[in-house]
Enzyme design. Structure first.
Site, mmCIF file in Angstrom:
data_model
loop_
_atom_site.group_PDB
_atom_site.id
_atom_site.type_symbol
_atom_site.label_atom_id
_atom_site.label_comp_id
_atom_site.label_asym_id
_atom_site.label_seq_id
_atom_site.Cartn_x
_atom_site.Cartn_y
_atom_site.Cartn_z
ATOM 1 C CG HIS A 17 -78.511 6.196 -14.486
ATOM 2 N ND1 HIS A 17 -78.703 7.642 -14.535
ATOM 3 C CD2 HIS A 17 -77.483 6.407 -13.906
ATOM 4 C CE1 HIS A 17 -77.737 8.079 -14.012
ATOM 5 N NE2 HIS A 17 -77.381 7.944 -13.152
ATOM 6 N NE ARG A 53 -73.299 7.185 -6.970
ATOM 7 C CZ ARG A 53 -73.698 7.868 -7.830
ATOM 8 N NH1 ARG A 53 -72.676 8.337 -9.069
ATOM 9 N NH2 ARG A 53 -74.718 6.920 -9.053
ATOM 10 C CD GLU A 71 -72.104 13.605 -9.009
ATOM 11 O OE1 GLU A 71 -72.805 12.814 -9.873
ATOM 12 O OE2 GLU A 71 -73.037 13.398 -7.515
ATOM 13 C CG ASP A 107 -74.820 13.926 -12.566
ATOM 14 O OD1 ASP A 107 -75.837 14.425 -13.597
ATOM 15 O OD2 ASP A 107 -75.064 12.987 -11.904
ATOM 16 C CB CYS A 132 -66.352 7.207 -10.608
ATOM 17 S SG CYS A 132 -67.465 8.379 -9.757
HETATM 18 C C1 PEP Z 1 -71.190 11.200 -12.750
HETATM 19 O O1 PEP Z 1 -72.240 12.012 -12.519
HETATM 20 O O2 PEP Z 1 -70.156 10.942 -13.696
HETATM 21 C C2 PEP Z 1 -71.625 9.386 -12.207
HETATM 22 C C3 PEP Z 1 -71.033 8.690 -11.850
HETATM 23 O O3 PEP Z 1 -73.100 9.219 -11.526
HETATM 24 P P1 PEP Z 1 -74.014 9.178 -12.104
HETATM 25 O O4 PEP Z 1 -73.673 8.435 -13.748
HETATM 26 O O5 PEP Z 1 -75.074 7.663 -11.928
HETATM 27 O O6 PEP Z 1 -75.032 9.928 -11.910
HETATM 28 MG MG MG Z 2 -73.945 11.306 -11.171
#
Ligand code: PEP
Ligand code: MG
Length: 620
Positions: free
Chosen positions: A229, A372, A471, A495, A542
């Site tokens: 993140h 989300r 995911e 994920d 995404c």
């Molecule tokens: C993912 O897991 O691809 C996703 C878009 O969610 P995040 O990166 O916020 O976990």
């Molecule tokens: Mg994710």
């Protein structure tokens, strides 16, 4: 301080441009130079761009190490006075922050500091510290930290959202007292006054959100991977970043001159003249390529044989919404709402959430916005929600699992979304769905939230589509079942890769396993898209893979309907979509699905790209 940041000179991301360019230049970055005395450190290229500037070592975000020692009987009074002085210093600091918040922020944020002041002045709390100090005869910082630990763990374990949030306030105040006891000067990244390159072990989401983004020109960390993140936030703020260097905080000193190359994952410490000259040349080259891409911004994403797909943007903060249109986004495919919840008190504040979602929808006009629902946990540990007793947070109490166990908190968010939905085209998406039971529970809580709004006579959007993220491998494997209850899928490859390959996405040691072209990952993706189409619903993506130019043709060929990505990646992906035929992409996808290794898939994709998009600019 002189700092040059060429990323700002062009509208679009350089990482993909260089990646794209390097495909037909033998994968050798065009600006590689040999350096003599200076040092070069390699890490994970996490956010595009190249920047030169001075290092600023930030170790404040870390919890200070608390010493523990005994205090003799005759020194106990002095130790108590030392504690009282530290409390007074902390109160002065809180008063300063409160004043500043009143001038610069809104009332809600200023109120937080008022609550902090009350905690610092709480006579019961001070009595408790005094009693323990005189009974235990140990140093004040140890006593404060152990009392606070006990208190906050209880609050967190209570399961009450409000009490959990108080835990973060108490920790904040106590950390202030402890820092003052240890004479550690408090520094906030919001207070930066000059341009710097931030060097840290890791960056907490809260640090990333409050830092003065006008002055943070580059980010370098010991920890983290490309889909961590910290990386996602660096890209959202368009700050070049190299992460996962392991020893950056040991090898770089404040004041060192650095070149941070977020495209190739290289940090050059104290560059020589030749390296500085190469930096300038590269920057000019990137700017030129970015200008070239700008022409694709306003064109529709349609293949040469007329197949239309949607290219949308991922955002992390509401403020970004207004900025993404300049990249030619067809909407927002992922608004990671959880970063909003870093503000204490927000999870129970329906009105504040409603206003924020409304701002995003309004900024997008008639373009669709997918929000989300709260996705905390995993590497997004917010102390106001989580206790630190989870052994495996990535496999633990995160995302939809967390929301289902706190229906009031979940419904507050859903009601705010339902109300904001009247302002535009809103879609809602649940993260981390692992099976049909979980989806049914989330949907029934959604129905309750709807009924509550109606009961209160609130105006809500009636036709919101509810989709899910795919995911977790179990979701991909049961996509045909989930498709009966979901209005759309969005594949979260960050994920999905982590869970398919059992490799923590934030751990630089296993970063080599994070391979989106692994046949297992590609099979999950194909299975998901096929199941969506069989049920007559759309398949979006995404995760970061959606913005990778090397994957664009493969994903088109697999039938992906919507790609949602870092906004800066949109023009290049659009260029690829507009320069390909669906027929060719399908052929490529068929060949890719027959490959037995990610090396083979990558080689195939690289050859295909070199054939279909030969280099045009010799001097790129
Ligand atoms: C993912 O897991 O691809 C996703 C878009 O969610 P995040 O990166 O916020 O976990
Ligand atoms: Mg994710």
């Amino acid at each position: 301080m002189k700092l040059t940041h060429f990323r700002q000179s062009g509208a679009f991301s350089g990482v993909f441009v260089l990646l794209f360019v390097s495909i037909w230049f033998d994968s050798v970055p065009c600006f590689a130079v040999s350096f003599n005395t200076m040092e070069q450190l390699s890490g994970i290229p996490a956010s595009s761009g190249i920047v030169m500037g001075k290092a600023f070592l930030y170790l404040e975000g870390e919890t200070p190490e608390i010493p523990r020692y005994s205090i003799g009987d005759d020194s106990l009074e002095a130790e108590w006075r030392r504690l009282l002085d530290a409390v007074e210093d902390t109160k002065r600091e809180i008063a300063g922050l409160q004043k500043r918040a009143e001038q610069e922020l809104d009332k809600q944020q200023a109120d937080i500091f008022e609550a902090h002041m009350m905690m610092a002045e709480d006579p019961d709390f001070l009595d408790q510290i005094k009693d323990r100090l005189f009974a235990q005869k140990e140093n004040a910082e140890w006593i404060v930290s152990s009392i606070v630990h006990e208190k906050t763990q209880k609050l967190i374990a209570s399961g009450d959202a409000y009490l959990r949030e108080r835990a973060i306030d108490i920790t904040d105040v106590a950390n202030g007292v402890i820092r003052n006891l240890l004479s550690i000067k408090r520094f906030s990244l919001a207070d930066l006054k000059e341009d710097i390159i931030l060097i840290a072990q890791d960056l907490l989401p809260s640090d990333a959100l409050i830092m003065n983004k006008n002055h943070v020109k580059g980010i370098v960390t010991d920890m983290g991977g490309r889909t961590s993140h910290t990386a996602i936030l660096s890209r959202a703020f368009e700050i070049p970043a190299v992460l996962g260097l392991s020893k950056a905080t040991k090898m770089i000193h404040s004041g060192d001159m650095l070149i941070v190359d977020g495209d190739n994952g290289v940090v050059t410490v104290n560059p020589d003249e030749k390296a500085v000259a190469a930096f300038s040349k590269t920057s000019v080259r990137i700017a030129r390529t970015l200008d070239e891409l700008a022409e694709f911004r306003d064109l529709p994403s349609v293949t040469l044989d007329g197949h239309r797909v949607l290219l949308k943007a991922n955002i992390e903060t509401a403020e970004e919404a207004a900025r993404i249109l300049k990249y030619g986004a067809d909407g927002i495919g992922l608004y990671r709402s959880e970063f909003l919840f870093i503000t204490p008190g927000l999870s129970s504040d329906e009105e504040a959430q409603y206003q924020t979602y409304k701002t995003v929808l309004k900024a997008m006009g008639d373009k669709p916005v997918t929000i989300r629902t709260l996705d905390v946990g995993g590497d997004k540990i917010f102390p106001n929600f989580h206790s630190d007793d989870e052994k495996n947070p990535l496999l633990g109490w995160r995302a939809i699992r967390f929301c289902i166990s706190f229906p009031e908190l979940f419904k507050t968010q859903l009601r705010a979304m339902l109300r904001a939905g009247t302002e535009g085209t809103l879609k809602i998406m649940f993260p981390m769905i692992s099976g049909i039971e979980e989806l049914e529970s989330a949907l029934s809580i959604f129905e309750e939230a709807k009924a509550e709004c109606r009961k209160k006579g609130l105006q809500i959007a009636e036709d919101i589509e509810i989709g899910i993220m795919i995911e977790v491998p179990s979701a991909a494997m049961t996509a045909d079942i989930l498709a009966k209850k979901a209005a759309f899928f969005s594949i979260g490859t960050n994920d999905l890769i982590q869970y398919s390959l059992a490799a923590d996405r934030g751990n630089e040691k296993v970063n080599y396993l994070t391979q989106p072209f692994h046949p297992a990952v590609l099979r999950f993706i194909k299975k998901t898209i096929d199941a969506a189409h069989a049920a007559g619903i759309k398949a979006a993506m995404c995760g970061e893979l959606a913005g990778d130019p090397l994957a664009a043709a493969v994903l088109l060929g697999l039938g992906l309907d919507e790609f949602s990505m870092t906004p800066q990646s949109i023009p290049l992906v659009k260029k690829i979509v507009r320069g390909s035929t669906l027929k060719d992409c399908k052929e490529l996808a068929e060949r890719v699905m027959e490959c037995s290794s990610y090396h083979a898939v990558r080689a195939l994709a690289e050859t295909w790209m070199a054939e279909h998009f030969p280099p045009r600019c010799k001097d790129l």
